[in-house]
Design a protein around this motif. Structure first.
Motif, PDB file in Angstrom:
ATOM      1  N   GLU A 246       0.831  -1.209   0.000  1.00 13.27           N
ATOM      2  CA  GLU A 246       0.000   0.000   0.000  1.00 13.27           C
ATOM      3  C   GLU A 246       0.864   1.257   0.000  1.00 13.27           C
ATOM      4  O   GLU A 246       0.590   2.213  -0.729  1.00 13.27           O
ATOM      5  CB  GLU A 246      -0.944  -0.004   1.205  1.00 13.27           C
ATOM      6  CG  GLU A 246      -2.065  -1.017   1.077  1.00 13.27           C
ATOM      7  CD  GLU A 246      -2.862  -1.187   2.369  1.00 13.27           C
ATOM      8  OE1 GLU A 246      -2.622  -0.444   3.347  1.00 13.27           O
ATOM      9  OE2 GLU A 246      -3.720  -2.090   2.401  1.00 13.27           O
ATOM     10  N   GLU A 247       1.905   1.268   0.826  1.00 13.48           N
ATOM     11  CA  GLU A 247       2.787   2.435   0.876  1.00 13.48           C
ATOM     12  C   GLU A 247       3.513   2.631  -0.452  1.00 13.48           C
ATOM     13  O   GLU A 247       3.634   3.753  -0.942  1.00 13.48           O
ATOM     14  CB  GLU A 247       3.812   2.300   2.007  1.00 13.48           C
ATOM     15  CG  GLU A 247       4.731   3.502   2.106  1.00 13.48           C
ATOM     16  CD  GLU A 247       5.715   3.394   3.247  1.00 13.48           C
ATOM     17  OE1 GLU A 247       6.904   3.140   2.973  1.00 13.48           O
ATOM     18  OE2 GLU A 247       5.287   3.590   4.408  1.00 13.48           O
ATOM     19  N   ALA A 248       3.994   1.548  -1.045  1.00 13.41           N
ATOM     20  CA  ALA A 248       4.686   1.653  -2.337  1.00 13.41           C
ATOM     21  C   ALA A 248       3.730   2.184  -3.408  1.00 13.41           C
ATOM     22  O   ALA A 248       4.106   3.047  -4.208  1.00 13.41           O
ATOM     23  CB  ALA A 248       5.259   0.297  -2.755  1.00 13.41           C
ATOM     24  N   GLY A 249       2.495   1.700  -3.421  1.00  5.91           N
ATOM     25  CA  GLY A 249       1.510   2.181  -4.387  1.00  5.91           C
ATOM     26  C   GLY A 249       1.213   3.662  -4.197  1.00  5.91           C
ATOM     27  O   GLY A 249       1.132   4.420  -5.164  1.00  5.91           O
ATOM     28  N   ARG A 250       1.068   4.078  -2.950  1.00  5.30           N
ATOM     29  CA  ARG A 250       0.803   5.491  -2.651  1.00  5.30           C
ATOM     30  C   ARG A 250       1.970   6.362  -3.110  1.00  5.30           C
ATOM     31  O   ARG A 250       1.777   7.389  -3.762  1.00  5.30           O
ATOM     32  CB  ARG A 250       0.563   5.679  -1.154  1.00  5.30           C
ATOM     33  CG  ARG A 250       0.274   7.126  -0.753  1.00  5.30           C
ATOM     34  CD  ARG A 250       0.152   7.283   0.760  1.00  5.30           C
ATOM     35  NE  ARG A 250       1.249   6.729   1.518  1.00  5.30           N
ATOM     36  CZ  ARG A 250       2.465   7.263   1.629  1.00  5.30           C
ATOM     37  NH1 ARG A 250       2.759   8.373   0.988  1.00  5.30           N
ATOM     38  NH2 ARG A 250       3.396   6.687   2.365  1.00  5.30           N
ATOM     39  N   LYS A 251       3.199   5.928  -2.799  1.00  4.24           N
ATOM     40  CA  LYS A 251       4.382   6.691  -3.209  1.00  4.24           C
ATOM     41  C   LYS A 251       4.489   6.768  -4.733  1.00  4.24           C
ATOM     42  O   LYS A 251       4.828   7.815  -5.283  1.00  4.24           O
ATOM     43  CB  LYS A 251       5.651   6.051  -2.637  1.00  4.24           C
ATOM     44  CG  LYS A 251       5.834   6.276  -1.163  1.00  4.24           C
ATOM     45  CD  LYS A 251       7.136   5.602  -0.707  1.00  4.24           C
ATOM     46  CE  LYS A 251       7.445   5.870   0.729  1.00  4.24           C
ATOM     47  NZ  LYS A 251       8.713   5.219   1.157  1.00  4.24           N
ATOM     48  N   ALA A 252       4.199   5.671  -5.410  1.00  6.56           N
ATOM     49  CA  ALA A 252       4.267   5.658  -6.881  1.00  6.56           C
ATOM     50  C   ALA A 252       3.249   6.623  -7.471  1.00  6.56           C
ATOM     51  O   ALA A 252       3.549   7.360  -8.415  1.00  6.56           O
ATOM     52  CB  ALA A 252       4.045   4.242  -7.408  1.00  6.56           C
ATOM     53  N   ARG A 253       2.031   6.637  -6.921  1.00  5.29           N
ATOM     54  CA  ARG A 253       1.002   7.576  -7.409  1.00  5.29           C
ATOM     55  C   ARG A 253       1.434   9.021  -7.177  1.00  5.29           C
ATOM     56  O   ARG A 253       1.203   9.888  -8.019  1.00  5.29           O
ATOM     57  CB  ARG A 253      -0.348   7.290  -6.743  1.00  5.29           C
ATOM     58  CG  ARG A 253      -1.032   6.035  -7.286  1.00  5.29           C
ATOM     59  CD  ARG A 253      -2.438   5.867  -6.748  1.00  5.29           C
ATOM     60  NE  ARG A 253      -2.501   5.764  -5.299  1.00  5.29           N
ATOM     61  CZ  ARG A 253      -2.274   4.641  -4.603  1.00  5.29           C
ATOM     62  NH1 ARG A 253      -1.989   3.526  -5.234  1.00  5.29           N
ATOM     63  NH2 ARG A 253      -2.362   4.630  -3.288  1.00  5.29           N
ATOM     64  N   GLU A 254       2.074   9.284  -6.036  1.00  4.64           N
ATOM     65  CA  GLU A 254       2.562  10.636  -5.745  1.00  4.64           C
ATOM     66  C   GLU A 254       3.638  11.048  -6.746  1.00  4.64           C
ATOM     67  O   GLU A 254       3.645  12.181  -7.232  1.00  4.64           O
ATOM     68  CB  GLU A 254       3.121  10.718  -4.324  1.00  4.64           C
ATOM     69  CG  GLU A 254       2.061  10.689  -3.251  1.00  4.64           C
ATOM     70  CD  GLU A 254       2.640  10.600  -1.849  1.00  4.64           C
ATOM     71  OE1 GLU A 254       3.885  10.601  -1.679  1.00  4.64           O
ATOM     72  OE2 GLU A 254       1.838  10.523  -0.888  1.00  4.64           O
ATOM     73  N   VAL A 255       4.552  10.137  -7.052  1.00  2.10           N
ATOM     74  CA  VAL A 255       5.603  10.425  -8.033  1.00  2.10           C
ATOM     75  C   VAL A 255       4.975  10.751  -9.383  1.00  2.10           C
ATOM     76  O   VAL A 255       5.364  11.721 -10.043  1.00  2.10           O
ATOM     77  CB  VAL A 255       6.590   9.240  -8.162  1.00  2.10           C
ATOM     78  CG1 VAL A 255       7.457   9.361  -9.402  1.00  2.10           C
ATOM     79  CG2 VAL A 255       7.456   9.132  -6.917  1.00  2.10           C
TER      80      VAL A 255
END
Length: 140
Positions: free
Chosen positions: A86-95
């Motif tokens: 979930e954290e990786a997905g959130r960070k990727a969307r932010e990028v």
């Protein structure tokens, strides 16, 4: 865009826009490739890291966590993995949002837009070919 309004300059403009988008997507891909999300379980005795694609890239189980029964350990591992993903997905969307300034279009949206442009171009070319044929028949 109406097929009758399609001009060769439109194709050039669309091609330039597509090339620019591909460059931006490549930038995003490079940034997303290094995104890592982390999760923990069993009071920090289980640690998991996941990449933006959701794959687990790291798993650490402290010796104390091995005292848990197998069911509880499995639950803690799953919890940590889900947190990391979930954290990786959130960070990727932010990028993606930071780099592109907007949510990245889905592959389906890109395919649909390309199909619309191609259909418009083909229709315009068909009309132009018919006009050339009519002129040719009228002067022959």
């Amino acid at each position: 865009m109406d097929a009758a309004e399609f001009r060769p300059e439109d194709l050039e403009r669309i091609t330039a826009q597509a090339e620019e988008m591909l460059l931006r997507v490549e930038e995003v891909r490079k940034e997303v490739d290094v995104v890592v999300g982390r999760g923990t379980g069993a009071d920090g005795q289980v640690r998991v890291a996941a990449g933006a694609d959701g794959r687990l890239v790291e798993l650490a189980i402290a010796p104390r966590a091995m005292r848990l029964d197998s069911q509880k350990l499995a639950e803690e591992l799953l919890r940590a993995a889900q947190q990391a993903q979930e954290e990786a997905g959130r960070k990727a969307r932010e990028v993606m949002a930071d780099t592109l300034g907007e949510p990245m279009p889905t592959q389906r949206e890109l395919d649909d837009r390309f199909s619309q442009v191609l259909e418009s171009f083909e229709s315009s070319m068909d009309e132009r070919m018919r006009a050339i044929d009519e002129r040719r028949r009228g002067t022959t």
